[in-house]
Design an enzyme around this catalytic site. Structure first.
Site, PDB file in Angstrom:
ATOM      1  N   ASP A 249       0.900  -1.150   0.000  1.00  0.00           N
ATOM      2  CA  ASP A 249       0.000   0.000   0.000  1.00  0.00           C
ATOM      3  C   ASP A 249       0.938   1.199   0.000  1.00  0.00           C
ATOM      4  OD1 ASP A 249      -1.475   2.261   0.841  1.00  0.00           O
ATOM      5  OD2 ASP A 249      -3.031   0.954   1.617  1.00  0.00           O
ATOM      6  N   HIS A 250       1.037   1.861  -1.151  1.00  0.00           N
ATOM      7  CA  HIS A 250       2.116   2.851  -1.262  1.00  0.00           C
ATOM      8  C   HIS A 250       1.935   4.033  -0.319  1.00  0.00           C
ATOM      9  CE1 HIS A 250      -0.557   4.992  -4.152  1.00  0.00           C
ATOM     10  NE2 HIS A 250       0.165   6.051  -3.881  1.00  0.00           N
ATOM     11  N   HIS A 312      -5.884   2.665   1.079  1.00  0.00           N
ATOM     12  CA  HIS A 312      -5.124   3.839   1.540  1.00  0.00           C
ATOM     13  C   HIS A 312      -5.809   4.551   2.717  1.00  0.00           C
ATOM     14  CE1 HIS A 312      -2.954   2.988  -2.013  1.00  0.00           C
ATOM     15  NE2 HIS A 312      -3.671   3.679  -2.866  1.00  0.00           N
TER      16      HIS A 312
HETATM   17  N1  NDP Z   1      -0.951   2.343 -12.501  1.00  0.00           N
HETATM   18  C1  NDP Z   1      -1.018   2.868 -11.281  1.00  0.00           C
HETATM   19  O1  NDP Z   1      -0.864   4.081 -11.077  1.00  0.00           O
HETATM   20  C2  NDP Z   1      -1.275   1.990 -10.106  1.00  0.00           C
HETATM   21  C3  NDP Z   1      -1.420   0.627 -10.248  1.00  0.00           C
HETATM   22  N2  NDP Z   1      -1.605  -0.159  -9.159  1.00  0.00           N
HETATM   23  C4  NDP Z   1      -1.754  -1.604  -9.316  1.00  0.00           C
HETATM   24  O2  NDP Z   1      -0.597  -2.121  -9.968  1.00  0.00           O
HETATM   25  C5  NDP Z   1      -0.939  -3.194 -10.809  1.00  0.00           C
HETATM   26  C6  NDP Z   1      -0.472  -2.890 -12.215  1.00  0.00           C
HETATM   27  O3  NDP Z   1      -1.138  -1.747 -12.683  1.00  0.00           O
HETATM   28  P1  NDP Z   1      -0.853  -1.137 -14.128  1.00  0.00           P
HETATM   29  O4  NDP Z   1       0.608  -1.148 -14.410  1.00  0.00           O
HETATM   30  O5  NDP Z   1      -1.599   0.141 -14.163  1.00  0.00           O
HETATM   31  O6  NDP Z   1      -1.565  -2.181 -15.076  1.00  0.00           O
HETATM   32  P2  NDP Z   1      -1.454  -2.353 -16.644  1.00  0.00           P
HETATM   33  O7  NDP Z   1      -2.807  -2.616 -17.145  1.00  0.00           O
HETATM   34  O8  NDP Z   1      -0.690  -1.221 -17.247  1.00  0.00           O
HETATM   35  O9  NDP Z   1      -0.652  -3.731 -16.847  1.00  0.00           O
HETATM   36  C7  NDP Z   1       0.346  -4.250 -16.044  1.00  0.00           C
HETATM   37  C8  NDP Z   1       1.052  -5.396 -16.748  1.00  0.00           C
HETATM   38  O10 NDP Z   1       0.266  -6.557 -16.807  1.00  0.00           O
HETATM   39  C9  NDP Z   1       0.315  -7.099 -18.121  1.00  0.00           C
HETATM   40  N3  NDP Z   1      -0.923  -7.785 -18.434  1.00  0.00           N
HETATM   41  C10 NDP Z   1      -2.163  -7.265 -18.496  1.00  0.00           C
HETATM   42  N4  NDP Z   1      -3.055  -8.227 -18.770  1.00  0.00           N
HETATM   43  C11 NDP Z   1      -2.354  -9.364 -18.917  1.00  0.00           C
HETATM   44  C12 NDP Z   1      -2.682 -10.707 -19.225  1.00  0.00           C
HETATM   45  N5  NDP Z   1      -3.943 -11.063 -19.417  1.00  0.00           N
HETATM   46  N6  NDP Z   1      -1.687 -11.622 -19.299  1.00  0.00           N
HETATM   47  C13 NDP Z   1      -0.402 -11.262 -19.074  1.00  0.00           C
HETATM   48  N7  NDP Z   1      -0.030 -10.006 -18.793  1.00  0.00           N
HETATM   49  C14 NDP Z   1      -0.984  -9.079 -18.703  1.00  0.00           C
HETATM   50  C15 NDP Z   1       0.535  -5.892 -19.001  1.00  0.00           C
HETATM   51  O11 NDP Z   1       1.085  -6.325 -20.231  1.00  0.00           O
HETATM   52  P3  NDP Z   1       0.955  -5.437 -21.565  1.00  0.00           P
HETATM   53  O12 NDP Z   1       1.911  -4.301 -21.377  1.00  0.00           O
HETATM   54  O13 NDP Z   1       1.360  -6.372 -22.612  1.00  0.00           O
HETATM   55  O14 NDP Z   1      -0.481  -5.013 -21.642  1.00  0.00           O
HETATM   56  C16 NDP Z   1       1.523  -5.143 -18.171  1.00  0.00           C
HETATM   57  O15 NDP Z   1       2.816  -5.679 -18.289  1.00  0.00           O
HETATM   58  C17 NDP Z   1      -2.454  -3.368 -10.687  1.00  0.00           C
HETATM   59  O16 NDP Z   1      -2.703  -4.329  -9.710  1.00  0.00           O
HETATM   60  C18 NDP Z   1      -2.913  -1.996 -10.203  1.00  0.00           C
HETATM   61  O17 NDP Z   1      -4.117  -2.087  -9.485  1.00  0.00           O
HETATM   62  C19 NDP Z   1      -1.611   0.360  -7.891  1.00  0.00           C
HETATM   63  C20 NDP Z   1      -1.478   1.703  -7.676  1.00  0.00           C
HETATM   64  C21 NDP Z   1      -1.337   2.637  -8.767  1.00  0.00           C
HETATM   65  O1  LIG Z   2      -3.484   3.694  -5.633  1.00  0.00           O
HETATM   66  C1  LIG Z   2      -3.886   4.701  -6.188  1.00  0.00           C
HETATM   67  O2  LIG Z   2      -3.423   5.873  -5.771  1.00  0.00           O
HETATM   68  C2  LIG Z   2      -3.488   7.022  -6.615  1.00  0.00           C
HETATM   69  C3  LIG Z   2      -3.229   8.207  -5.708  1.00  0.00           C
HETATM   70  O3  LIG Z   2      -1.950   8.056  -5.158  1.00  0.00           O
HETATM   71  P1  LIG Z   2      -1.113   9.342  -4.719  1.00  0.00           P
HETATM   72  O4  LIG Z   2       0.135   8.783  -4.169  1.00  0.00           O
HETATM   73  O5  LIG Z   2      -0.911  10.151  -5.971  1.00  0.00           O
HETATM   74  O6  LIG Z   2      -1.941  10.082  -3.744  1.00  0.00           O
HETATM   75  C4  LIG Z   2      -4.806   7.129  -7.315  1.00  0.00           C
HETATM   76  O7  LIG Z   2      -4.761   8.179  -8.256  1.00  0.00           O
HETATM   77  C5  LIG Z   2      -5.094   5.839  -8.031  1.00  0.00           C
HETATM   78  O8  LIG Z   2      -6.393   5.907  -8.625  1.00  0.00           O
HETATM   79  C6  LIG Z   2      -5.024   4.678  -7.095  1.00  0.00           C
HETATM   80  O9  LIG Z   2      -5.077   3.471  -7.846  1.00  0.00           O
END
Ligand code: NDP
Ligand SMILES: O=C1O[C@H](COP(=O)(O)O)[C@@H](O)[C@H](O)[C@H]1O
Length: 563
Positions: A249-250, A312
């Site tokens: 949980d960042h 969070h």
């Molecule tokens: N993005 C953010 O700001 C935040 C994200 N998170 C959490 O972090 C995690 C990752 O988020 P995020 O990076 O945004 O997600 P993305 O949708 O950008 O994807 C993450 C990765 O998963 C791969 N992927 C997606 N679907 C599949 C599949 N079916 N099979 C294999 N690989 C797959 C993607 O590959 P490809 O590139 O090929 O699509 C990519 O490498 C999630 O659990 C999210 O809830 C938490 C806090 C903030």
């Molecule tokens: O985990 C998440 O956090 C961001 C907000 O994070 P912050 O560090 O910028 O306050 C939120 O925008 C996002 O929807 C959520 O997945």
């Protein structure tokens, strides 16, 4: 709650069985439709470069100082081509490495589903570092040295081959580092892949610690409700011992969230006031000015309760309301958080209307510019009922907090980005001056303008005894240090085996128990009323402080802070 122990003997057997199989799999080629495993014998690796220093000093060295460096280890990031990895994780690791905090023997294996060579991945990662706003100032020559640490593997996460190749990477890292095969597996993928990846690592014996420590970092959201969170915990524990699991949980990695504990428990003056005798109520706000940022696919499934409240905000609440732990260590702190989460009065379906409000932003204006409503955002379904704002009143059934409400609110497209915990004190019992019956407020500004302020009444200059509110302000930048990214802090903690800032299984469970009543109630009412009318999903214009009903929730004698 103690976690079930992993069956060590069967896992060890699994390791032996899959070792032989891996030799066969490794020989498969891309022509057979499988990515070729890289031969340890053929590939040479450069020694891990030391962090770049200028005149023996890294001018951007962070304040984060640890008494020990991690042991030689490999960080394996599943989902490395994703948004989180590009924007946050790779910059965080780079920052740690550039600051010399990762020890002398460290490398990163990115894992994804896209077919890519090591070289293409190195280019991808370097581009991500250059583009991310989170990347520390890059010292000359640093990127070139960092790219030498990077490797890539790809494949189907439901099949064994990709884990087999990850194991080959660990073997090779061991040869180079001359140490044990320590590995931190970071699951930065959609949540639907957490269980398959954990199982895959387990099947191939990669959770077994006989050759080095093995830890797994699991991103949020952890489950989509109480039942699925429990199923995920069970699935994870079939492979990993709880001591190997780091649910991230960042918010807990933010400097100022940790400072909340420092201020509460490192000073004698606050604790005597921190209770129902002096505190009127507490407000916890995480307001975001941003909208969806292209994450409709995820957000349409999650909504604000799963995205922000369950994790969070519940963590900020627990840290504010918990009792003093006996020590600053993982179990003492997590025990206290669990105790206070357990003391929260449940919110059964029938009470939801009186203790919670949710809303969705409509079109409006942000910083003078028109912005579309949620339903007009790319990727959002027509008539979507996904909430983007939630406010909830929590009551804690214990001696310290009986009768003191905690108001939590979070939303997207609110007027500004600000996260704050405000402890609002009771009014003075007697007013002997004109004015001066205001409530004092101790506010922890988590972000931005990190700091702590105390609002109190003071005499205004002049002949009359007239009081006015003034603010005593401590700004965190007084330390003159650049604040560490929360992901850097948490990644380093996980590498060091320090779980203090990671929610334990039972914390996640209790946080779900609190919010699941809300979700069940709202989801049931959506089913009953149909999509067209949604009286419990209020609308608010983008750029405003949320639905009017939220003011009613906190009122009539209290009001939300205008931040
Ligand atoms: N993005 C953010 O700001 C935040 C994200 N998170 C959490 O972090 C995690 C990752 O988020 P995020 O990076 O945004 O997600 P993305 O949708 O950008 O994807 C993450 C990765 O998963 C791969 N992927 C997606 N679907 C599949 C599949 N079916 N099979 C294999 N690989 C797959 C993607 O590959 P490809 O590139 O090929 O699509 C990519 O490498 C999630 O659990 C999210 O809830 C938490 C806090 C903030
Ligand atoms: O985990 C998440 O956090 C961001 C907000 O994070 P912050 O560090 O910028 O306050 C939120 O925008 C996002 O929807 C959520 O997945």
């Amino acid at each position: 709650m103690s976690a079930p122990k992993k069956p060590r003997s069967s896992k060890a057997a699994g390791t032996r069985a899959t070792k032989a199989a891996s030799t066969d799999r490794a020989s498969k080629t891309k022509a057979e439709g499988k990515p070729a495993a890289k031969s340890a014998a053929k590939k040479t690796r450069t020694r891990v470069p030391a962090a770049v220093e200028k005149d023996g000093q890294n001018p951007f060295r962070a304040v984060m100082r640890r008494s020990r460096a991690p042991e030689p280890a490999t960080l394996v990031i599943f989902g490395v081509t994703g948004d989180l990895a590009k924007r946050k994780l790779l910059p965080a690791v780079f920052g740690l490495w550039q600051d010399g905090l990762l020890g002398s023997a460290f490398n990163i294996v990115g894992v994804g589903r896209q077919d890519m060579t090591d070289e293409a991945f190195k280019d991808f990662a370097i581009t991500a570092l250059k583009e991310s706003k989170e990347t520390d100032a890059i010292l000359p020559g640093s990127l070139e040295k960092f790219r030498e640490l990077l490797y890539y593997e790809f494949g189907e996460f439901g099949e064994d081959d990709v884990y087999d190749r990850v194991r080959t990477e660990l073997d090779r890292a061991e040869e180079e580092h001359g140490g044990r095969k320590n590995a931190l597996f970071y699951l930065s993928t959609p949540p639907s892949l957490f269980e398959p990846i954990s199982n895959g690592l387990g099947r191939l014996g990669l959770a077994d610690e006989s050759e080095g420590w093995r830890r797994i970092v699991i991103e949020k959201p952890f489950g989509r409700d109480l039942a699925s969170a429990r199923e995920l915990n069970d699935a994870i524990h079939r492979v990993w011992d709880e001591s190997q699991v780091y649910r991230i949980d960042h918010y807990l990695g933010k400097e100022t969230v940790q400072n909340l504990m420092a201020i509460r428990f490192g000073n004698a003056i606050f604790e005597p006031l921190w209770n129902r005798g002096y505190v009127d109520h507490v407000q916890i706000t995480a307001s975001e000015d941003l909208g969806l940022e292209g994450r409709a696919g995820y957000y349409e499934e999650a909504g604000v309760v799963r995205d922000m409240l369950q994790n969070h905000l519940m963590q900020l609440f627990a840290l504010t309301a918990m009792e003093a732990p006996a020590a600053f260590d993982a179990d003492a702190i997590r025990d206290e958080k669990v105790k206070v989460l357990r003391a929260v009065k449940p919110i059964p379906r029938g009470r939801v209307g009186s203790v919670a409000v949710r809303g969705q932003y409509g079109a409006g204006a942000m910083y003078g510019e028109k912005v579309p409503g949620y339903r007009q955002e790319p990727g959002v379904k027509a008539g979507s009922r996904t909430p983007t704002y939630v406010a909830v009143k929590l009551e804690v059934d214990n001696w310290r907090w009986q009768g003191v409400p905690f108001f939590l609110r979070t939303g997207k497209r609110l007027p500004k980005k600000v996260t704050e915990i405000a402890v609002v004190f009771k009014r003075p019992p007697l007013g002997i001056f004109p004015g001066g019956l205001e409530r004092n407020v101790l506010a922890f500004r988590i972000q931005p303008d990190e700091g702590v302020s105390l609002k109190f009444s003071s005499k205004t200059p002049g002949q009359e005894m007239v009081l006015r509110e003034v603010v005593m302000d401590f700004r965190y930048d007084a330390f003159g240090a650049q604040l560490e990214s929360p992901y850097s802090r948490l990644l380093l903690d996980a590498m060091l085996g320090d779980a203090t800032l990671f929610p334990r299984e039972d914390e996640v469970d209790h946080a779900w128990q609190i919010v699941s009543g809300l979700l069940e109630s709202w989801e049931a009412s959506a089913g009953a009323r149909g999509k067209a009318s949604a009286p419990d999903l209020s609308s608010y214009a983008a750029g405003t402080w949320g639905p009017d009903e939220a003011d009613e929730l906190i009122g009539p004698d209290r009001r939300w802070r205008r931040l």
